[in-house]
Design a protein around this motif. Structure first.
Motif, PDB file in Angstrom:
ATOM      1  N   PHE A 335      38.014  51.483  33.795  1.00 41.21           N
ATOM      2  CA  PHE A 335      37.127  51.531  32.637  1.00 41.21           C
ATOM      3  C   PHE A 335      37.136  52.903  31.983  1.00 41.21           C
ATOM      4  N   GLN A 336      37.072  53.950  32.775  1.00 36.03           N
ATOM      5  CA  GLN A 336      36.906  55.296  32.228  1.00 36.03           C
ATOM      6  C   GLN A 336      38.178  55.907  31.667  1.00 36.03           C
ATOM      7  N   ARG A 337      39.346  55.464  32.125  1.00 36.29           N
ATOM      8  CA  ARG A 337      40.581  56.109  31.695  1.00 36.29           C
ATOM      9  C   ARG A 337      41.141  55.506  30.413  1.00 36.29           C
ATOM     10  N   SER A 338      40.411  54.589  29.777  1.00 36.81           N
ATOM     11  CA  SER A 338      40.973  53.818  28.663  1.00 36.81           C
ATOM     12  C   SER A 338      40.402  54.177  27.306  1.00 36.81           C
ATOM     13  N   GLY A 339      39.810  55.368  27.168  1.00 38.99           N
ATOM     14  CA  GLY A 339      39.303  55.770  25.866  1.00 38.99           C
ATOM     15  C   GLY A 339      37.914  55.253  25.603  1.00 38.99           C
ATOM     16  N   PRO A 340      37.340  55.572  24.444  1.00 40.97           N
ATOM     17  CA  PRO A 340      35.937  55.265  24.187  1.00 40.97           C
ATOM     18  C   PRO A 340      35.643  53.840  23.714  1.00 40.97           C
ATOM     19  N   ASP A 341      36.641  53.127  23.187  1.00 44.02           N
ATOM     20  CA  ASP A 341      36.375  51.805  22.627  1.00 44.02           C
ATOM     21  C   ASP A 341      36.034  50.813  23.734  1.00 44.02           C
ATOM     22  N   GLY A 342      34.866  50.121  23.592  1.00 42.56           N
ATOM     23  CA  GLY A 342      34.388  49.232  24.645  1.00 42.56           C
ATOM     24  C   GLY A 342      35.318  48.066  24.922  1.00 42.56           C
ATOM     25  N   GLY A 343      35.825  47.419  23.861  1.00 40.80           N
ATOM     26  CA  GLY A 343      36.714  46.289  24.058  1.00 40.80           C
ATOM     27  C   GLY A 343      37.999  46.686  24.752  1.00 40.80           C
ATOM     28  N   VAL A 344      38.555  47.836  24.372  1.00 43.81           N
ATOM     29  CA  VAL A 344      39.779  48.329  25.004  1.00 43.81           C
ATOM     30  C   VAL A 344      39.522  48.620  26.470  1.00 43.81           C
ATOM     31  N   ARG A 345      38.369  49.193  26.768  1.00 43.55           N
ATOM     32  CA  ARG A 345      38.034  49.488  28.158  1.00 43.55           C
ATOM     33  C   ARG A 345      37.950  48.212  29.005  1.00 43.55           C
ATOM     34  N   LEU A 346      37.302  47.181  28.468  1.00 41.52           N
ATOM     35  CA  LEU A 346      37.176  45.931  29.229  1.00 41.52           C
ATOM     36  C   LEU A 346      38.527  45.248  29.409  1.00 41.52           C
ATOM     37  N   ASP A 347      39.354  45.288  28.378  1.00 42.81           N
ATOM     38  CA  ASP A 347      40.694  44.713  28.510  1.00 42.81           C
ATOM     39  C   ASP A 347      41.501  45.450  29.572  1.00 42.81           C
ATOM     40  N   ALA A 348      41.305  46.753  29.671  1.00 43.05           N
ATOM     41  CA  ALA A 348      42.003  47.526  30.693  1.00 43.05           C
ATOM     42  C   ALA A 348      41.549  47.113  32.087  1.00 43.05           C
ATOM     43  N   VAL A 349      40.257  46.833  32.239  1.00 48.54           N
ATOM     44  CA  VAL A 349      39.755  46.372  33.533  1.00 48.54           C
ATOM     45  C   VAL A 349      40.360  45.016  33.887  1.00 48.54           C
ATOM     46  N   LEU A 350      40.355  44.090  32.935  1.00 46.69           N
ATOM     47  CA  LEU A 350      40.921  42.766  33.193  1.00 46.69           C
ATOM     48  C   LEU A 350      42.399  42.857  33.555  1.00 46.69           C
ATOM     49  N   ASP A 351      43.124  43.721  32.861  1.00 42.52           N
ATOM     50  CA  ASP A 351      44.543  43.889  33.158  1.00 42.52           C
ATOM     51  C   ASP A 351      44.732  44.455  34.564  1.00 42.52           C
ATOM     52  N   ALA A 352      43.875  45.409  34.938  1.00 41.21           N
ATOM     53  CA  ALA A 352      43.969  45.988  36.282  1.00 41.21           C
ATOM     54  C   ALA A 352      43.675  44.940  37.347  1.00 41.21           C
ATOM     55  N   VAL A 353      42.702  44.064  37.101  1.00 46.56           N
ATOM     56  CA  VAL A 353      42.372  43.006  38.059  1.00 46.56           C
ATOM     57  C   VAL A 353      43.528  42.030  38.196  1.00 46.56           C
ATOM     58  N   ARG A 354      44.135  41.654  37.068  1.00 46.26           N
ATOM     59  CA  ARG A 354      45.266  40.712  37.113  1.00 46.26           C
ATOM     60  C   ARG A 354      46.441  41.303  37.885  1.00 46.26           C
ATOM     61  N   ARG A 355      46.731  42.570  37.632  1.00 44.43           N
ATOM     62  CA  ARG A 355      47.853  43.201  38.327  1.00 44.43           C
ATOM     63  C   ARG A 355      47.556  43.346  39.820  1.00 44.43           C
ATOM     64  N   TYR A 356      46.303  43.593  40.149  1.00 44.03           N
ATOM     65  CA  TYR A 356      45.935  43.807  41.554  1.00 44.03           C
ATOM     66  C   TYR A 356      45.898  42.498  42.335  1.00 44.03           C
ATOM     67  N   ALA A 357      45.294  41.461  41.745  1.00 47.68           N
ATOM     68  CA  ALA A 357      45.050  40.211  42.479  1.00 47.68           C
ATOM     69  C   ALA A 357      46.086  39.131  42.208  1.00 47.68           C
ATOM     70  N   GLY A 358      46.889  39.268  41.162  1.00 50.19           N
ATOM     71  CA  GLY A 358      47.890  38.248  40.869  1.00 50.19           C
ATOM     72  C   GLY A 358      47.247  36.914  40.527  1.00 50.19           C
ATOM     73  N   ALA A 359      47.823  35.819  41.042  1.00 47.62           N
ATOM     74  CA  ALA A 359      47.325  34.472  40.730  1.00 47.62           C
ATOM     75  C   ALA A 359      45.910  34.263  41.219  1.00 47.62           C
ATOM     76  N   SER A 360      45.509  34.948  42.300  1.00 50.13           N
ATOM     77  CA  SER A 360      44.162  34.758  42.841  1.00 50.13           C
ATOM     78  C   SER A 360      43.087  35.324  41.931  1.00 50.13           C
ATOM     79  N   ALA A 361      43.489  36.046  40.880  1.00 50.35           N
ATOM     80  CA  ALA A 361      42.492  36.571  39.933  1.00 50.35           C
ATOM     81  C   ALA A 361      41.744  35.453  39.238  1.00 50.35           C
ATOM     82  N   ARG A 362      42.300  34.225  39.236  1.00 50.09           N
ATOM     83  CA  ARG A 362      41.631  33.097  38.594  1.00 50.09           C
ATOM     84  C   ARG A 362      40.804  32.283  39.575  1.00 50.09           C
ATOM     85  N   ASP A 363      40.624  32.795  40.803  1.00 55.06           N
ATOM     86  CA  ASP A 363      39.857  32.048  41.798  1.00 55.06           C
ATOM     87  C   ASP A 363      38.360  32.098  41.526  1.00 55.06           C
TER      88      ASP A 363
END
Length: 376
Positions: A335-363
């Motif tokens: 969240f913090q490393r993605s600049g000040p825009d709130g939407g960009v920050r949340l998208d960065a979190v979602l991307d990090a979760v997808r990369r970390y958890a893979g297919a199980s991110a949809r569990d």
């Protein structure tokens, strides 16, 4: 299954007539073919419910014909028959291995033939009914998902010196997450994020109750403790296992403060202008019909210009990669490393979760909500 369409292929005209006569008496429509090529031609004209194929034919054997027929009609059921008495067990195993319904030895008893055909067609009928049922369920689930999405406000908001961004990602089932926000009379906003235990239809119903409780609190200017009271009352008659965790925050820009209630939900996070982090801990238990007499405390905290809030559900922090949860530290870092825009920050979190958890991110459902004061 009456009035089935059956293709019979055999190079013996007498056998064709015999099978056709037996099946026609049961009101089935029978199409005769004297070889593999004729059988393929007949199948190119119309679909069949069942094909009865002889193994030994001069132009194409029954197994080759079955593969060719199934290529164009994958759902076709096939019964293999043969007059060869050699290796009947081997023929039976091969027929079943290659996808035939069963294997019958010639000469056959008419009762055996009729019983075998009837059973095959009955199973086909049940399979088709199941497919129609699953198709209907799939359509209804999609309609329910669209209804759930209609409960959510727009994912972006900017007014009153405040900027809100939200991201909602449902699991493969009906979701139990919900977020909402509304303007208050004092020039601020009230935020809500909630997580209903479980998934499916009953969880989706409770999210509707949560939404209604929040919106009905406009008469109290969305005061967090009043929001919680209404939601608790709304779920009073639900099973205790269908509990809710939530965090409700009312922002007062004119007073540089927030009021909040956290009912067993993951801690909301406040980011100050210098990059510091403060957590808004739980102020009461989960909301459940078993805990209606346990109130939640409403607390106040400072919230100055340039600060921001982050709310999330446990589908974020509990996403698993290699057996280890994503966790709050990874959430805050993304969240913090993605600049000040709130939407960009949340998208960065979602991307990090997808990369970390893979297919199980949809569990599990994943919901994120952020508010920045003064655009910072």
């Amino acid at each position: 299954m009456q009035d089935a369409s059956i293709l019979v292929v055999d190079d013996d005209p007498g056998m064709l007539r015999a099978v056709s006569r037996i099946l026609s008496r049961r009101h089935h429509r029978v199409v005769e073919a004297g070889g593999g090529a004729a059988g393929l031609e007949a199948a190119s004209v119309e679909p069949f419910d069942l094909a009865i194929l002889d193994i030994r034919m001069p132009d194409m054997n029954g197994f080759e014909l079955m593969r060719a027929l199934k290529k164009d009609q994958p759902g076709l059921d096939v019964i293999i028959m043969t007059g060869n008495a050699e290796d009947p067990d081997e023929n039976l195993l091969r027929a079943i291995d290659e996808g035939a319904y069963y294997f019958i030895q010639k000469p056959f008893d008419r009762r055996v033939m009729l019983a075998l055909v009837s059973r095959c067609l009955e199973l086909r009928r049940l399979r088709e009914e199941r497919e129609r049922f699953l198709d209907r369920v799939g359509r209804e689930l999609e309609e329910a998902r669209q209804f759930q999405l209609s409960l959510l406000p727009p994912p972006e908001y900017a007014a009153r010196g405040l900027a809100i961004a939200a991201r909602y990602q449902a699991s493969n089932e009906l979701a139990g997450d919900i977020y909402d926000y509304a303007e208050t009379r004092g020039g601020g906003v009230s935020l809500l994020i909630a997580d209903v235990a479980g998934h499916g239809t009953s969880a989706a119903m409770v999210t509707g109750v949560v939404k209604a409780g929040f919106r009905a609190s406009h008469v109290d200017d969305f005061e967090p403790c009043k929001v919680v009271d209404r939601i608790r009352e709304g779920i009073r008659d639900f099973d205790p296992g269908r509990f809710v965790t939530l965090c409700c925050i009312r922002v007062h820009p004119d007073r540089d403060e927030i009021e909040y209630v956290n009912a067993g939900h993951p801690e909301a996070v406040v980011f100050d202008r210098g990059g510091g982090v403060r957590l808004l801990d739980s102020t009461g238990p989960i909301l459940s019909s078993a805990l209606v007499d346990f109130p939640c405390e409403q607390l106040t905290a400072g919230f100055a210009t340039g600060e921001s809030l982050l709310l999330y559900t446990d589908g974020v922090t509990e996403a698993r990669g290699a057996g280890v949860m994503f966790g709050r530290d990874r959430l805050l870092e993304a969240f913090q490393r993605s600049g000040p825009d709130g939407g960009v920050r949340l998208d960065a979190v979602l991307d990090a979760v997808r990369r970390y958890a893979g297919a199980s991110a949809r569990d599990d459902d994943v919901t994120l909500l952020t508010l920045a004061r003064g655009g910072a």
